[in-house]
Design an enzyme around this catalytic site. Structure first.
Site, PDB file in Angstrom:
ATOM      1  N   LYS A  22      17.214  33.081 -20.819  1.00  0.00           N
ATOM      2  CA  LYS A  22      17.978  33.901 -21.779  1.00  0.00           C
ATOM      3  C   LYS A  22      19.471  33.664 -21.624  1.00  0.00           C
ATOM      4  O   LYS A  22      20.187  33.415 -22.592  1.00  0.00           O
ATOM      5  CB  LYS A  22      17.676  35.394 -21.570  1.00  0.00           C
ATOM      6  CG  LYS A  22      18.670  36.312 -22.280  1.00  0.00           C
ATOM      7  CD  LYS A  22      18.512  37.773 -21.930  1.00  0.00           C
ATOM      8  CE  LYS A  22      19.090  38.209 -20.630  1.00  0.00           C
ATOM      9  NZ  LYS A  22      20.486  38.728 -20.640  1.00  0.00           N
ATOM     10  N   ASN A  23      19.956  33.754 -20.391  1.00  0.00           N
ATOM     11  CA  ASN A  23      21.409  33.689 -20.201  1.00  0.00           C
ATOM     12  C   ASN A  23      21.965  32.301 -20.467  1.00  0.00           C
ATOM     13  O   ASN A  23      23.103  32.157 -20.915  1.00  0.00           O
ATOM     14  CB  ASN A  23      21.777  34.188 -18.800  1.00  0.00           C
ATOM     15  CG  ASN A  23      21.596  35.700 -18.706  1.00  0.00           C
ATOM     16  OD1 ASN A  23      21.505  36.382 -19.720  1.00  0.00           O
ATOM     17  ND2 ASN A  23      21.518  36.224 -17.488  1.00  0.00           N
ATOM     18  N   CYS A 117      28.230  49.506 -20.330  1.00  0.00           N
ATOM     19  CA  CYS A 117      26.795  49.536 -20.603  1.00  0.00           C
ATOM     20  C   CYS A 117      26.107  50.197 -19.421  1.00  0.00           C
ATOM     21  O   CYS A 117      26.764  50.678 -18.500  1.00  0.00           O
ATOM     22  CB  CYS A 117      26.250  48.145 -20.868  1.00  0.00           C
ATOM     23  SG  CYS A 117      26.255  47.093 -19.433  1.00  0.00           S
ATOM     24  N   ARG A 122      31.871  46.890 -17.890  1.00  0.00           N
ATOM     25  CA  ARG A 122      31.804  45.426 -17.811  1.00  0.00           C
ATOM     26  C   ARG A 122      32.966  44.829 -18.601  1.00  0.00           C
ATOM     27  O   ARG A 122      32.823  44.420 -19.753  1.00  0.00           O
ATOM     28  CB  ARG A 122      30.457  44.918 -18.319  1.00  0.00           C
ATOM     29  CG  ARG A 122      29.325  45.344 -17.387  1.00  0.00           C
ATOM     30  CD  ARG A 122      28.002  44.833 -17.844  1.00  0.00           C
ATOM     31  NE  ARG A 122      27.852  43.405 -17.702  1.00  0.00           N
ATOM     32  CZ  ARG A 122      26.813  42.728 -18.173  1.00  0.00           C
ATOM     33  NH1 ARG A 122      25.868  43.349 -18.824  1.00  0.00           N
ATOM     34  NH2 ARG A 122      26.731  41.418 -17.996  1.00  0.00           N
ATOM     35  N   ASP A 305      20.319  40.286 -10.832  1.00  0.00           N
ATOM     36  CA  ASP A 305      19.282  40.534 -11.843  1.00  0.00           C
ATOM     37  C   ASP A 305      17.898  40.745 -11.236  1.00  0.00           C
ATOM     38  O   ASP A 305      16.972  41.175 -11.925  1.00  0.00           O
ATOM     39  CB  ASP A 305      19.218  39.368 -12.844  1.00  0.00           C
ATOM     40  CG  ASP A 305      20.487  39.269 -13.674  1.00  0.00           C
ATOM     41  OD1 ASP A 305      21.231  40.263 -13.754  1.00  0.00           O
ATOM     42  OD2 ASP A 305      20.744  38.183 -14.226  1.00  0.00           O
ATOM     43  N   ARG A 396      14.648  42.501 -24.803  1.00  0.00           N
ATOM     44  CA  ARG A 396      15.892  41.732 -24.958  1.00  0.00           C
ATOM     45  C   ARG A 396      15.786  40.410 -24.209  1.00  0.00           C
ATOM     46  O   ARG A 396      16.336  39.407 -24.637  1.00  0.00           O
ATOM     47  CB  ARG A 396      17.082  42.518 -24.363  1.00  0.00           C
ATOM     48  CG  ARG A 396      17.788  43.424 -25.343  1.00  0.00           C
ATOM     49  CD  ARG A 396      19.053  43.983 -24.700  1.00  0.00           C
ATOM     50  NE  ARG A 396      19.890  42.927 -24.159  1.00  0.00           N
ATOM     51  CZ  ARG A 396      20.345  42.873 -22.906  1.00  0.00           C
ATOM     52  NH1 ARG A 396      20.084  43.821 -22.055  1.00  0.00           N
ATOM     53  NH2 ARG A 396      21.103  41.868 -22.513  1.00  0.00           N
TER      54      ARG A 396
HETATM   55  N1  EPU Z   1      34.147  40.925 -14.276  1.00  0.00           N
HETATM   56  C1  EPU Z   1      35.365  41.495 -14.510  1.00  0.00           C
HETATM   57  N2  EPU Z   1      36.093  41.045 -15.581  1.00  0.00           N
HETATM   58  C2  EPU Z   1      35.624  40.078 -16.416  1.00  0.00           C
HETATM   59  C3  EPU Z   1      34.364  39.495 -16.162  1.00  0.00           C
HETATM   60  C4  EPU Z   1      33.630  39.952 -15.070  1.00  0.00           C
HETATM   61  O1  EPU Z   1      35.823  42.380 -13.788  1.00  0.00           O
HETATM   62  O2  EPU Z   1      36.328  39.718 -17.377  1.00  0.00           O
HETATM   63  C5  EPU Z   1      33.371  41.370 -13.091  1.00  0.00           C
HETATM   64  C6  EPU Z   1      32.045  42.042 -13.478  1.00  0.00           C
HETATM   65  O3  EPU Z   1      32.223  43.391 -13.797  1.00  0.00           O
HETATM   66  C7  EPU Z   1      31.183  41.800 -12.258  1.00  0.00           C
HETATM   67  C8  EPU Z   1      31.668  40.434 -11.770  1.00  0.00           C
HETATM   68  O4  EPU Z   1      32.962  40.232 -12.351  1.00  0.00           O
HETATM   69  O5  EPU Z   1      31.464  42.764 -11.280  1.00  0.00           O
HETATM   70  C9  EPU Z   1      30.783  39.267 -12.122  1.00  0.00           C
HETATM   71  O6  EPU Z   1      30.400  39.348 -13.494  1.00  0.00           O
HETATM   72  P1  EPU Z   1      30.036  38.067 -14.357  1.00  0.00           P
HETATM   73  O7  EPU Z   1      31.156  37.803 -15.316  1.00  0.00           O
HETATM   74  O8  EPU Z   1      29.611  36.973 -13.465  1.00  0.00           O
HETATM   75  O9  EPU Z   1      28.781  38.582 -15.188  1.00  0.00           O
HETATM   76  P2  EPU Z   1      28.476  38.311 -16.709  1.00  0.00           P
HETATM   77  O10 EPU Z   1      28.860  36.917 -17.079  1.00  0.00           O
HETATM   78  O11 EPU Z   1      28.984  39.416 -17.519  1.00  0.00           O
HETATM   79  C10 EPU Z   1      26.101  37.299 -16.373  1.00  0.00           C
HETATM   80  C11 EPU Z   1      24.726  37.603 -16.878  1.00  0.00           C
HETATM   81  C12 EPU Z   1      24.198  38.839 -16.192  1.00  0.00           C
HETATM   82  C13 EPU Z   1      24.184  38.608 -14.682  1.00  0.00           C
HETATM   83  C14 EPU Z   1      25.599  38.244 -14.203  1.00  0.00           C
HETATM   84  C15 EPU Z   1      25.681  37.922 -12.737  1.00  0.00           C
HETATM   85  C16 EPU Z   1      24.763  36.783 -19.149  1.00  0.00           C
HETATM   86  C17 EPU Z   1      24.781  37.086 -20.593  1.00  0.00           C
HETATM   87  N3  EPU Z   1      24.786  37.828 -18.323  1.00  0.00           N
HETATM   88  O12 EPU Z   1      26.899  38.417 -16.714  1.00  0.00           O
HETATM   89  O13 EPU Z   1      22.868  39.020 -16.644  1.00  0.00           O
HETATM   90  O14 EPU Z   1      23.756  39.764 -14.033  1.00  0.00           O
HETATM   91  O15 EPU Z   1      26.068  37.097 -14.961  1.00  0.00           O
HETATM   92  O16 EPU Z   1      24.856  36.863 -12.434  1.00  0.00           O
HETATM   93  O17 EPU Z   1      24.706  35.643 -18.749  1.00  0.00           O
HETATM   94  C18 EPU Z   1      20.959  40.241 -17.265  1.00  0.00           C
HETATM   95  O18 EPU Z   1      20.466  39.173 -17.640  1.00  0.00           O
HETATM   96  O19 EPU Z   1      20.304  41.298 -17.167  1.00  0.00           O
HETATM   97  C19 EPU Z   1      22.377  40.287 -16.906  1.00  0.00           C
HETATM   98  C20 EPU Z   1      23.055  41.413 -16.791  1.00  0.00           C
END
Ligand code: EPU
Length: 431
Positions: A22-23, A117, A122, A305, A396
């Site tokens: 998915k991601n 969320c 986030r 996850d 989802r």
């Molecule tokens: N963060 C910030 N600011 C930002 C971006 C991230 O503070 O602009 C923080 C986040 O709050 C978190 C950390 O940095 O504490 C890492 O977040 P990351 O950006 O790596 O997560 P993401 O890209 O939003 C993706 C996956 C998530 C998965 C995480 C970690 C997608 C669409 N989502 O999220 O997947 O948990 O990486 O591996 O790829 C899921 O599939 O259920 C899911 C939540």
């Protein structure tokens, strides 16, 4: 609200095939739209998150459809809208990748901020800082990130917290920027690597994906491709957890075992037997495992996850486990596990899980995708009936989840036959 009923106690037996990630798919869908002409994507998972992303791309002007062999055709030549629709973007955080796409493609993007969320606040501040560093003029107005630029300029950037989303969004934006972009402290997740491989097959020059430093040399044009998305390591991990909890023997096929090193290690430590083959895992469990401690971390650490499904398994382990969540605020579902008899105390980012002999079925409510998976895992091992309310969250990100579990012998069903499985929703995309 969709509802599942699980009658726990059946050991799982048989084989299950893992779907596309998915991601990865969310990111690949955006990245492939940098090219003009028709690309074809294979191994696209049928979860509602992907459907939402496809509908967003359609609204921006792309032609997107599925053929009878489940291959997704996508032609972004006609993308002319720079404003992403709030109603769709708010449903799916991964859709923020259209920001990188629109900036890279049109030099202009107006994308709603994803907001908080069920797994906490986030923010997208790292993404926004990255777009600015690449030379875009960025502002936040009326709930939208508005960005424009005459051309993006390569630069060196430090990615906060090894953010997966930031790394991918900036790779997409920088693929056609002028000069060289260097991302330091980049995410190393397999999904990051998948997007880099895709972009390179389109003609991009990206080196170092999968390490801390990614170097992107901007190119002026990208070509359409045919590309197959990697398999979903989190879905595979979830089936490992289901088997660990319910007991039984399951062959999990279409996986990359290297992507699951840390969960394999933790489950093995807990007494689950896991045999690795080239693209499959043979998982055997007696149903009651040993307690263990774990903390979530960016890849290759234990994935956030899988924290929730693993806590469900640990809730009936022999002994006390300490689980630390370092990425998100992801313990809300613990209240639901307690309704099933789990003994879990949460102190800030840490859950202390005292294993009980058995969980008991109860009505529970899903707050987010992986919490949903965790409650299904719990239900599989519980005595009596578990009613999982809010099952649409699960759809989802898991393709045919209940069908796959039923094929393994689980007693699980959708209560309302009028609420279709996620796959049925894709009818709007077939041609
Ligand atoms: N963060 C910030 N600011 C930002 C971006 C991230 O503070 O602009 C923080 C986040 O709050 C978190 C950390 O940095 O504490 C890492 O977040 P990351 O950006 O790596 O997560 P993401 O890209 O939003 C993706 C996956 C998530 C998965 C995480 C970690 C997608 C669409 N989502 O999220 O997947 O948990 O990486 O591996 O790829 C899921 O599939 O259920 C899911 C939540």
């Amino acid at each position: 609200m969709a509802r599942l009923t699980i009658r726990g106690g059946n050991p799982l037996q048989g084989r299950v095939t893992i779907s596309g990630s998915k991601n990865s798919a969310l990111a690949v869908l955006a990245a492939v739209c940098l090219a003009d002409g028709e690309s074809v994507l294979e191994n696209i998972p049928h979860g509602t998150a992907i459907l939402t992303m496809c509908l967003i791309l359609r609204q921006l002007g792309a032609v997107v459809f599925l053929d009878k062999d489940e291959r997704l055709h996508i032609d972004a030549s006609a993308i002319n809208q720079y404003k992403a629709p709030y109603d769709l973007v708010r449903r799916e955080r991964g859709s923020f990748y259209v920001a990188g796409l629109l900036l890279g493609r049109l030099g202009r993007a107006e994308v709603p901020l994803p907001g908080g969320c069920a797994i906490g606040s986030r923010p997208v501040d790292f993404h926004i800082r990255g777009f600015s560093a690449l030379g875009a003029d960025v502002s936040i107005e009326h709930g939208y990130m508005k960005a424009h630029t005459r051309s993006l300029q390569g630069t060196t950037l430090y990615v906060g917290r090894q953010s997966v989303g930031t790394t991918i969004n900036l790779m997409i934006a920088a693929a056609q920027a002028e000069g060289v972009t260097v991302l330091e402290n980049a995410g190393k997740e397999p999904e990051v690597v998948d997007v880099a491989i895709l972009l390179n097959s389109m003609g991009a020059h990206i080196r170092g994906a999968g390490t801390d430093v990614i170097r992107i040399e901007g190119v002026s044009r990208l070509q359409p491709v045919t590309y197959s998305i990697i398999s979903d390591r989190i879905e595979a991990g979830t089936f490992m957890m289901c088997t660990a909890m319910a007991g039984g023997e399951v062959l999990i096929e279409n996986v990359v075992p290297e992507h699951l090193r840390s969960p394999i290690m933790k489950l093995t430590e807990s007494g689950v037997s896991i045999e690795e083959h080239d693209s499959s895992l043979w998982v055997r469990s007696e149903g009651r495992i040993k307690a263990t401690d774990v903390e979530t971390a960016p890849y290759p650490g234990f994935p956030t996850d899988l924290q929730q499904p693993f806590v469900s398994v640990l809730s009936t382990a022999d002994g006390t486990s300490v689980v630390r969540e370092n990425i998100f605020d992801r313990f809300r579902y613990v209240d639901e596990l307690r309704r099933m008899g789990a003994d879990i105390r949460v102190e800030r980012d840490t859950a202390i899980v005292r294993g009980v002999e058995k969980l008991t079925g109860a009505p529970v409510e899903v707050t987010d995708l992986r919490a949903g998976a965790a409650l299904v895992v719990a239900g599989l091992g519980a005595s009596g009936e578990t009613h999982v309310h809010g099952a649409e969250h699960i759809e989802r990100g898991y393709e045919h989840f209940t069908d796959k579990l039923r094929a393994l012998g689980a007693d699980i069903e959708h209560d309302d036959p009028d609420i279709p499985e996620a796959s049925a929703d894709f009818s709007a995309l077939y041609r």
